[in-house]
Design an enzyme around this catalytic site. Sequence first.
Site, mmCIF file in Angstrom:
data_model
loop_
_atom_site.group_PDB
_atom_site.id
_atom_site.type_symbol
_atom_site.label_atom_id
_atom_site.label_comp_id
_atom_site.label_asym_id
_atom_site.label_seq_id
_atom_site.Cartn_x
_atom_site.Cartn_y
_atom_site.Cartn_z
ATOM 1 N N ASN A 1 4.150 4.336 7.530
ATOM 2 C CA ASN A 1 3.403 3.178 7.026
ATOM 3 C C ASN A 1 4.168 1.855 7.103
ATOM 4 O O ASN A 1 3.559 0.787 7.066
ATOM 5 C CB ASN A 1 3.014 3.476 5.561
ATOM 6 C CG ASN A 1 2.541 2.267 4.822
ATOM 7 O OD1 ASN A 1 1.449 1.774 5.079
ATOM 8 N ND2 ASN A 1 3.360 1.756 3.906
ATOM 9 N N THR B 1 -1.586 -7.378 -0.281
ATOM 10 C CA THR B 1 -0.188 -6.916 -0.381
ATOM 11 C C THR B 1 0.711 -8.098 -0.019
ATOM 12 O O THR B 1 0.237 -9.090 0.548
ATOM 13 C CB THR B 1 0.085 -5.779 0.626
ATOM 14 O OG1 THR B 1 -0.013 -6.323 1.945
ATOM 15 C CG2 THR B 1 -0.895 -4.627 0.464
ATOM 16 N N LYS C 1 -0.584 -1.871 17.003
ATOM 17 C CA LYS C 1 -1.496 -1.064 16.177
ATOM 18 C C LYS C 1 -2.471 -0.271 17.052
ATOM 19 O O LYS C 1 -2.867 0.845 16.697
ATOM 20 C CB LYS C 1 -2.233 -1.954 15.181
ATOM 21 C CG LYS C 1 -1.318 -2.582 14.127
ATOM 22 C CD LYS C 1 -0.580 -1.537 13.294
ATOM 23 C CE LYS C 1 0.130 -2.134 12.094
ATOM 24 N NZ LYS C 1 0.850 -1.119 11.297
ATOM 25 N N TYR D 1 1.418 -7.542 17.401
ATOM 26 C CA TYR D 1 0.956 -6.719 16.271
ATOM 27 C C TYR D 1 -0.283 -5.922 16.676
ATOM 28 O O TYR D 1 -0.366 -4.713 16.443
ATOM 29 C CB TYR D 1 0.637 -7.637 15.088
ATOM 30 C CG TYR D 1 0.210 -6.914 13.829
ATOM 31 C CD1 TYR D 1 1.166 -6.469 12.908
ATOM 32 C CD2 TYR D 1 -1.131 -6.674 13.545
ATOM 33 C CE1 TYR D 1 0.785 -5.805 11.752
ATOM 34 C CE2 TYR D 1 -1.519 -6.006 12.399
ATOM 35 C CZ TYR D 1 -0.560 -5.579 11.502
ATOM 36 O OH TYR D 1 -0.940 -4.911 10.346
ATOM 37 N N ASP E 1 12.493 2.861 2.660
ATOM 38 C CA ASP E 1 12.227 1.428 2.898
ATOM 39 C C ASP E 1 13.544 0.686 3.061
ATOM 40 O O ASP E 1 14.605 1.163 2.641
ATOM 41 C CB ASP E 1 11.447 0.843 1.705
ATOM 42 C CG ASP E 1 10.599 -0.368 2.080
ATOM 43 O OD1 ASP E 1 9.370 -0.304 1.966
ATOM 44 O OD2 ASP E 1 11.187 -1.408 2.486
ATOM 45 N N ASP F 1 15.930 2.257 7.718
ATOM 46 C CA ASP F 1 15.411 1.325 8.714
ATOM 47 C C ASP F 1 14.650 2.173 9.736
ATOM 48 O O ASP F 1 15.254 2.911 10.518
ATOM 49 C CB ASP F 1 16.556 0.561 9.381
ATOM 50 C CG ASP F 1 16.049 -0.414 10.442
ATOM 51 O OD1 ASP F 1 14.832 -0.385 10.756
ATOM 52 O OD2 ASP F 1 16.858 -1.188 10.963
ATOM 53 N N VAL F 2 13.337 2.057 9.728
ATOM 54 C CA VAL F 2 12.519 2.955 10.551
ATOM 55 C C VAL F 2 12.620 2.652 12.047
ATOM 56 O O VAL F 2 12.051 3.364 12.860
ATOM 57 C CB VAL F 2 11.031 2.941 10.121
ATOM 58 C CG1 VAL F 2 10.855 3.548 8.746
ATOM 59 C CG2 VAL F 2 10.439 1.533 10.217
ATOM 60 N N MET G 1 0.820 -1.218 0.000
ATOM 61 C CA MET G 1 0.000 0.000 0.000
ATOM 62 C C MET G 1 0.855 1.270 0.000
ATOM 63 O O MET G 1 0.420 2.303 -0.511
ATOM 64 C CB MET G 1 -1.009 -0.039 1.149
ATOM 65 C CG MET G 1 -0.425 -0.190 2.519
ATOM 66 S SD MET G 1 -1.719 -0.326 3.782
ATOM 67 C CE MET G 1 -2.145 -2.054 3.710
HETATM 68 N N1 LIG Z 1 -2.029 -5.824 4.087
HETATM 69 C C1 LIG Z 1 -2.915 -5.822 5.056
HETATM 70 O O1 LIG Z 1 -3.904 -6.566 5.026
HETATM 71 C C2 LIG Z 1 -2.746 -4.857 6.212
HETATM 72 C C3 LIG Z 1 -3.822 -4.685 7.084
HETATM 73 C C4 LIG Z 1 -3.712 -3.787 8.128
HETATM 74 C C5 LIG Z 1 -2.545 -3.050 8.288
HETATM 75 N N2 LIG Z 1 -1.495 -3.242 7.433
HETATM 76 C C6 LIG Z 1 -0.307 -2.395 7.630
HETATM 77 O O2 LIG Z 1 -0.052 -1.696 6.441
HETATM 78 C C7 LIG Z 1 1.316 -1.282 6.404
HETATM 79 C C8 LIG Z 1 1.892 -1.583 5.028
HETATM 80 O O3 LIG Z 1 1.940 -2.981 4.837
HETATM 81 P P1 LIG Z 1 1.582 -3.693 3.452
HETATM 82 O O4 LIG Z 1 0.391 -4.514 3.697
HETATM 83 O O5 LIG Z 1 1.586 -2.706 2.340
HETATM 84 O O6 LIG Z 1 2.798 -4.724 3.359
HETATM 85 P P2 LIG Z 1 4.168 -4.744 2.547
HETATM 86 O O7 LIG Z 1 4.961 -5.831 3.119
HETATM 87 O O8 LIG Z 1 3.912 -4.738 1.098
HETATM 88 O O9 LIG Z 1 4.828 -3.319 2.903
HETATM 89 C C9 LIG Z 1 5.480 -3.062 4.102
HETATM 90 C C10 LIG Z 1 6.796 -2.385 3.775
HETATM 91 O O10 LIG Z 1 7.420 -1.987 5.009
HETATM 92 C C11 LIG Z 1 8.806 -2.197 4.876
HETATM 93 N N3 LIG Z 1 9.472 -2.328 6.156
HETATM 94 C C12 LIG Z 1 9.357 -3.314 7.072
HETATM 95 N N4 LIG Z 1 10.172 -3.097 8.109
HETATM 96 C C13 LIG Z 1 10.841 -1.941 7.851
HETATM 97 C C14 LIG Z 1 11.829 -1.204 8.528
HETATM 98 N N5 LIG Z 1 12.336 -1.610 9.706
HETATM 99 N N6 LIG Z 1 12.277 -0.055 7.973
HETATM 100 C C15 LIG Z 1 11.788 0.362 6.779
HETATM 101 N N7 LIG Z 1 10.863 -0.304 6.075
HETATM 102 C C16 LIG Z 1 10.394 -1.447 6.604
HETATM 103 C C17 LIG Z 1 8.911 -3.486 4.054
HETATM 104 O O11 LIG Z 1 10.198 -3.600 3.455
HETATM 105 C C18 LIG Z 1 7.777 -3.318 3.067
HETATM 106 O O12 LIG Z 1 8.208 -2.740 1.839
HETATM 107 C C19 LIG Z 1 1.989 -2.011 7.561
HETATM 108 O O13 LIG Z 1 2.153 -1.121 8.645
HETATM 109 C C20 LIG Z 1 1.001 -3.104 7.922
HETATM 110 O O14 LIG Z 1 1.104 -3.502 9.255
HETATM 111 C C21 LIG Z 1 -1.574 -4.130 6.400
#
Ligand SMILES: NC(=O)c1ccc[n+]([C@@H]2O[C@H](COP(=O)([O-])OP(=O)(O)OC[C@H]3O[C@@H](n4cnc5c(N)ncnc54)[C@H](O)[C@@H]3O)[C@@H](O)[C@H]2O)c1
Length: 271
Positions: A87, A187, A156, A152, A37, A60-61, A18
């Site tokens: 995010n 995703t 959140k 998790y 990222d 690295d966040v 996302m």
């Molecule tokens: N996909 C779902 O169903 C869903 C639902 C609720 C919440 N979320 C949240 O949405 C957000 C985005 O996730 P997504 O679903 O797009 O997944 P995704 O895995 O595609 O994206 C997450 C990104 O975060 C990066 N990341 C992880 N740890 C990191 C760090 N220490 N430093 C920098 N970057 C880092 C990863 O490399 C990845 O590119 C996350 O916070 C996730 O918890 C996702």
Amino acid sequence: MARLDGHVAIITGAATGMGAATATRFVEEGARVLIADLKVDEGQELALHLGENARFLRTDVTQESNIEAMFDLALAAWGQIDCVYNNAGFGGALGPIEETTEDDYEITMDVLVKSVFFGTKHAAKHMKERGGSIINTASIAGMHGGWGPHIYSVAKAAVVQLTKTTALELGPFGIRVNAICPGIIATPLAMGRGDREKFDAVMAEDQPLKRVGEGSDIANLALFLASDESSFMTGETHVIDGGATVGRRWDQQPKFQTVYRPITIYRPPGR
Ligand SMILES: NC(=O)c1ccc[n+]([C@@H]2O[C@H](COP(=O)([O-])OP(=O)(O)OC[C@H]3O[C@@H](n4cnc5c(N)ncnc54)[C@H](O)[C@@H]3O)[C@@H](O)[C@H]2O)c1
């Protein structure tokens, strides 16, 4: 005029999922975007694809110094910061609570909460003069039981609460802080090792809208929250889940079907 003309945004976790969809949407709407990222190949490829209005920084966040560096780069490149979208995330430790270690706990909280805390801290420093929009990715798992593993879900929930406390503190400076709570979004994080077809088959049926979410669904909400269209909105938790947390139709639940079958319209005597 595009909806984010002249805006500069930093998006963490924007190499995939996302975050990548949002970076793409923001650039389409006139913004300049820093993609931050850990994933270098995907991040660089996306920045290249988006052109001169996108830059990538390996970040690295979980490290405050890395977060500071992304602000420095955005300021050096474009001179201002209008939106920070905290995010980045992952699923964190998944197992039963008795098997969870201190390390599991710390890394999960660092990626999901510490990152948002320090992202907001540095956004506040840079936005106090001109105002801005901070967006945090939380989750329906932070609002309801049963949608994610222990740490998790705790993390959140913390993001939801941090969104409120910082909205109160930063509101007087014209800085808005909002959280997005996605449901099931297709995703890499949510799909795990499974393929898209299997994921849809299992997950879509559970949704009132009968489909899973797309990165573009989240990007559209983030666009609204980043833009001036949401200028009177702060401290809010925006659920975007296809209706998943609304519940299940009562007459489709086995317990009611069993007790009340056949389900007919009740009319009081004489009507
Ligand atoms: N996909 C779902 O169903 C869903 C639902 C609720 C919440 N979320 C949240 O949405 C957000 C985005 O996730 P997504 O679903 O797009 O997944 P995704 O895995 O595609 O994206 C997450 C990104 O975060 C990066 N990341 C992880 N740890 C990191 C760090 N220490 N430093 C920098 N970057 C880092 C990863 O490399 C990845 O590119 C996350 O916070 C996730 O918890 C996702």
